[in-house]
Enzyme design. Structure first.
Site, mmCIF file in Angstrom:
data_model
loop_
_atom_site.group_PDB
_atom_site.id
_atom_site.type_symbol
_atom_site.label_atom_id
_atom_site.label_comp_id
_atom_site.label_asym_id
_atom_site.label_seq_id
_atom_site.Cartn_x
_atom_site.Cartn_y
_atom_site.Cartn_z
ATOM 1 N N HIS A 59 0.869 -1.185 0.000
ATOM 2 C CA HIS A 59 0.000 0.000 0.000
ATOM 3 C C HIS A 59 0.903 1.232 0.000
ATOM 4 C CE1 HIS A 59 -3.499 -2.515 1.032
ATOM 5 N NE2 HIS A 59 -2.631 -3.190 1.765
ATOM 6 N N PHE A 60 0.882 1.981 -1.087
ATOM 7 C CA PHE A 60 1.716 3.175 -1.183
ATOM 8 C C PHE A 60 0.920 4.466 -0.974
ATOM 9 C CE2 PHE A 60 5.462 1.252 -3.805
ATOM 10 C CZ PHE A 60 5.906 0.609 -2.660
ATOM 11 N N ARG A 61 -0.396 4.354 -0.769
ATOM 12 C CA ARG A 61 -1.250 5.414 -0.219
ATOM 13 C C ARG A 61 -1.495 6.619 -1.129
ATOM 14 N NH1 ARG A 61 -3.314 2.093 3.497
ATOM 15 N NH2 ARG A 61 -1.996 1.728 5.314
ATOM 16 N N HIS A 228 -2.810 -12.643 2.673
ATOM 17 C CA HIS A 228 -2.453 -12.674 4.101
ATOM 18 C C HIS A 228 -3.282 -13.656 4.944
ATOM 19 C CE1 HIS A 228 -5.856 -9.951 4.066
ATOM 20 N NE2 HIS A 228 -5.149 -8.872 3.783
ATOM 21 N N ASP A 301 2.201 -7.003 2.913
ATOM 22 C CA ASP A 301 1.040 -6.168 3.245
ATOM 23 C C ASP A 301 1.519 -4.864 3.881
ATOM 24 O OD1 ASP A 301 -1.548 -5.255 3.559
ATOM 25 O OD2 ASP A 301 -2.037 -6.564 5.234
ATOM 26 N N HIS A 305 1.257 4.027 8.300
ATOM 27 C CA HIS A 305 0.356 5.018 8.863
ATOM 28 C C HIS A 305 1.175 6.108 9.540
ATOM 29 C CE1 HIS A 305 -3.338 2.781 8.184
ATOM 30 N NE2 HIS A 305 -2.777 1.708 8.694
ATOM 31 N N GLY A 320 -2.776 -2.024 10.649
ATOM 32 C CA GLY A 320 -1.701 -2.056 9.663
ATOM 33 C C GLY A 320 -0.320 -1.994 10.262
#
Length: 420
Positions: A59-61, A228, A301, A305, A320
């Protein structure tokens, strides 16, 4: 031409001491000689040289949550971790659920230091029952489809998606979670949840949807990939499905292999992830699944944050954990140095197998192929220091004196160019 000399090379699943010649971004030669046409010499110093690592779940957001991570920082963290190819999940803002938004996402991905293959969502906005324009998104470059972060509750929606994705010979990566059984939990159901007085997540929130999906996958023939996995029952279901000839693969994270809910001593949300850390029995079953081949690959995964999103305890903090900078050293130390597997098997789990299963141009060192490589000092012992991380996210429980690791990534190359 470039030469990487004194390489302890993982080639054709064997360790050999050789030199590598790189020309125009591709591996030209594996040799014991040094060509006089070489313009740049890189000394690997007898360290391990592997195919660049492959992580099919990050997840690179960006766009939408760049305070957590950006494509630039996420890809720099990936390179720091030895990764050269990553699969970016589509739970950004806005979700790239039409061609225009998807092409915009692909354009943003050009900021990356590593190669990003982009997931498209299975359904509109990832949470509706209306399928995204699957065929158009595939034509626009989606390498696979996922609603990661959300289970697909409606069986008909999942069945229809599987049929269409199967016809494209693409891949459906599922976050298996029944929201009704999840029931707003924040931690695994068990003694730790009781001790901390926290609402619990039942195992069947994962396994009930997995069982349904495996039968739908059998009917449609789609390549169904389970993200996952975290429970003993999930391992057993996938083992049975594989024996039955169902086209299923699965991944497990380093944190689910290395931690259980018994490691959660206080209300520390660095241990809060989805799926949650399960029991020690579940953890042992996951390890057995890796060792017997039921589990196909390691995926991080990677879920960064901001600090103020993870310092409010289990009830109020985000789910996360970051992982892309810590995964190889953790796995090497706890699995290879402990004698559970050899380094060749670990590289297969973290590079060769994910690339092969998802049909990616990655995961091998082969003459004529792109020179995506990692140089790793297996003897370098150290502790993770958050000041060394290149990710914006520092949310990990793996720092501190309890986590001495070996296996430092020294250099990472994409298309023959050093990116770390």
């Amino acid at each position: 031409m470039k030469l990487i000399k004194n390489a302890n090379l993982l080639y054709d699943n064997k360790l050999i001491k050789k030199n590598l010649v790189i020309e125009n971004g591709k591996l030209k030669k594996i040799t014991s000689q040094i060509d006089n046409k070489i313009t740049e010499v890189i000394d690997a110093k007898n360290n391990l040289v592997t195919p660049g690592l492959v992580d099919v779940h990050v997840h690179f957001r960006e766009p939408g949550q760049v305070h957590k991570e950006t494509i630039k920082t996420g890809s720099e963290a990936a390179a720091h971790g030895g990764f050269t190819t990553v699969g970016a999940m589509p739970n950004v803002i806005p979700v790239p659920d039409n061609v225009e938004k998807f092409e915009h996402q692909v354009k943003l991905n050009e900021r990356s230091k590593v190669k990003i293959v982009q997931y498209a969502p299975v359904t509109l906005d990832e949470i509706s029952d209306q399928l995204s324009p699957i065929e158009k998104l595939s034509n626009a470059g989606a390498f696979a489809f996922s609603n990661d972060g959300h289970g697909i509750a409606n069986a008909k929606t999942m069945f229809d998606a599987m049929e269409r994705i199967s016809q494209l010979n693409s891949h459906l990566a599922a976050h298996v979670e029944d929201q009704n059984l999840f029931n707003k939990g924040v931690i695994n159901s068990g003694k730790t949840a009781t001790r901390l007085g926290l609402p619990a997540i039942q195992r069947v929130a994962e396994t009930s949807q997995l069982a349904r999906d495996l039968l739908l996958a059998k009917e449609t023939g789609v390549h169904y990939h389970v993200c996952h996995i975290s429970t003993k029952d999930s391992v057993e279901l996938i083992r049975i499905a594989k024996d039955a000839g169902i086209n299923v693969s699965c991944e497990v994270t380093p944190h689910h292999l290395l931690l259980s809910d018994e490691d959660i001593l206080t209300d520390d949300a660095n241990f809060k992830m989805n799926p949650p850390l399960r029991s020690e029995t579940d953890r042992e079953a996951l390890i057995a699944g890796v060792l017997d081949g039921t589990i196909d690959m390691i995926a991080t995964d990677h879920a960064p944050h901001a600090k103020d999103e993870k310092n409010k305890g289990f009830l109020k903090s985000a789910f996360g954990i970051t992982g892309i900078e810590t995964s190889f050293p953790l796995m090497y130390t706890l699995f290879v140095q402990s004698g559970l597997m050899n380094v060749e098997r670990l590289i297969s789990l973290m590079s060769t197998r994910p690339a092969k299963i998802f049909n990616l141009n990655a995961g091998t060192i082969e003459i004529g192929k792109t020179a995506d490589l990692s140089i790793i000092d297996l003897n370098d012992e150290y502790f993770f220091n958050k000041s060394d991380f290149l990710s914006k996210g520092l949310n990990t429980p793996f720092t501190g004196a309890d986590w001495k690791v070996s296996g430092r990534i020294k250099q990472t190359y994409v298309n023959g160019e050093k990116i770390y």
